[in-house]
Design an enzyme around this catalytic site. Structure first.
Site, short mmCIF file in Angstrom:
data_model
loop_
_atom_site.label_atom_id
_atom_site.label_comp_id
_atom_site.label_asym_id
_atom_site.label_seq_id
_atom_site.Cartn_x
_atom_site.Cartn_y
_atom_site.Cartn_z
N HIS A 27 82.48 20.48 130.72
CA HIS A 27 82.44 22.09 130.49
C HIS A 27 83.34 22.59 129.50
O HIS A 27 84.25 21.74 129.26
CB HIS A 27 82.73 22.59 132.02
N THR A 28 82.99 23.75 129.13
CA THR A 28 84.14 24.54 128.22
C THR A 28 84.06 25.95 128.46
O THR A 28 82.91 26.52 128.85
CB THR A 28 83.89 24.10 126.86
#
Lengths: 158, 126
Positions: free
Chosen positions: A69-70
């Site tokens: 994720h980011t």
């Protein structure tokens, strides 16, 4: 938060081709581009940001599951997708096991709560061993979509 | 995931044990539950990386460790379980430890929360 609140159905992949960490992340981000959830111009920057996050510690959280994720300013709401690698990919996961099931999340920088609630939903549902198994064995994206919908409505009955 | 047996003495709540814990070394050794409150200081909440840090620390100890938020309970040694707490910044949690090294485990985990999970980077994280 439910899966349907953040999983882009058109971006679900049941048989990723990639055999590396970066490869599978790239393939999933591409799937989000193809589904019209993120702009192709942002693809490279999102892949790089996700890889940078992985450098801080693998998001392979065990049980053959990873949550790459980011945060990224290009999205205005949380977007995500699900992919399965039937063979499993070395993700430097915390328990050392190869990862078969991927939940990729891209969230707006100012919404840490949404990100937490998505993680909460994913981890709560994945405590159900049979749900994990069914996802990993899914024949196609539609089957994954149906499993997620079933989990959203009551939890998977095995 | 829940294979260890729980040794908490019947009728003793976590709270009453906290009060007693300072004085009673012997109880911990006998397998009573010690508890302390911690607060999530991280602006991003207890997300994947802090959950990993807590689980790693918890696994260093023999004691059974649980984190409790309102009515929800999570195995402190499991990232998956910790993430189900969805503990946002400012959330108060009770850490419970049961076993021979309960006191030390609580000390270590309490310290981890107080140090904000040793995260020195800024809001760039995810």
């Amino acid at each position: 938060m439910k899966f349907s609140d953040f999983v882009a159905n058109d971006a679900i992949r049941s048989h990723v081709q990639a055999d590396s960490k970066e490869g599978v992340i790239r393939e999933m981000v591409q799937a989000l581009v193809d589904a019209g959830k993120i702009a192709s111009g942002d693809q490279e920057s999102i892949v790089k940001a996700i890889m940078k996050r992985e450098d801080l510690g693998s998001t392979g959280i065990g049980r053959g599951v990873a949550v790459p994720h980011t945060k990224h300013p290009s999205v205005s709401r949380l977007v995500g997708t699900v992919a399965v690698s039937p063979v499993g990919i070395d993700f430097e996961s915390l328990d050392g096991d190869p990862v078969q099931l991927f939940f990729l999340l891209v969230s707006p920088p100012d919404r840490p709560g949404d990100h937490l609630r998505a993680l909460e939903n994913i981890s709560r549902q994945l405590r159900d061993e049979s749900f994990c198994k069914l996802l990993k064995a899914a024949k196609g994206p539609v089957e994954i979509q149906h499993l997620l919908e079933e989990a959203d409505s009551q939890g998977v009955v095995s | 995931m829940f294979t260890e047996s729980r040794n908490m003495t019947k009728g003793q709540t976590a709270k009453s044990q906290t009060a007693k814990s300072q004085a009673d070394e012997g109880m911990a050794a006998a397998g009573a539950t010690l508890a302390r409150e911690v607060v999530v200081l991280n602006s991003q909440g207890l997300h994947a990386r802090p959950a990993d840090a807590v689980a790693r620390e918890a696994r260093k100890w023999q004691s059974r460790i649980e984190l409790v938020a309102d009515s929800q309970r999570a195995d402190g040694k499991s990232i998956l379980e910790l993430l189900t707490l969805a503990a946002e910044s400012g959330t108060r949690l009770v850490v419970e430890a049961t076993g021979p090294d309960a006191r030390e485990a609580l000390e270590a985990i309490g310290g981890l929360f107080a140090r904000n999970f040793d995260e020195h980077m800024t809001e760039r994280d995810s």
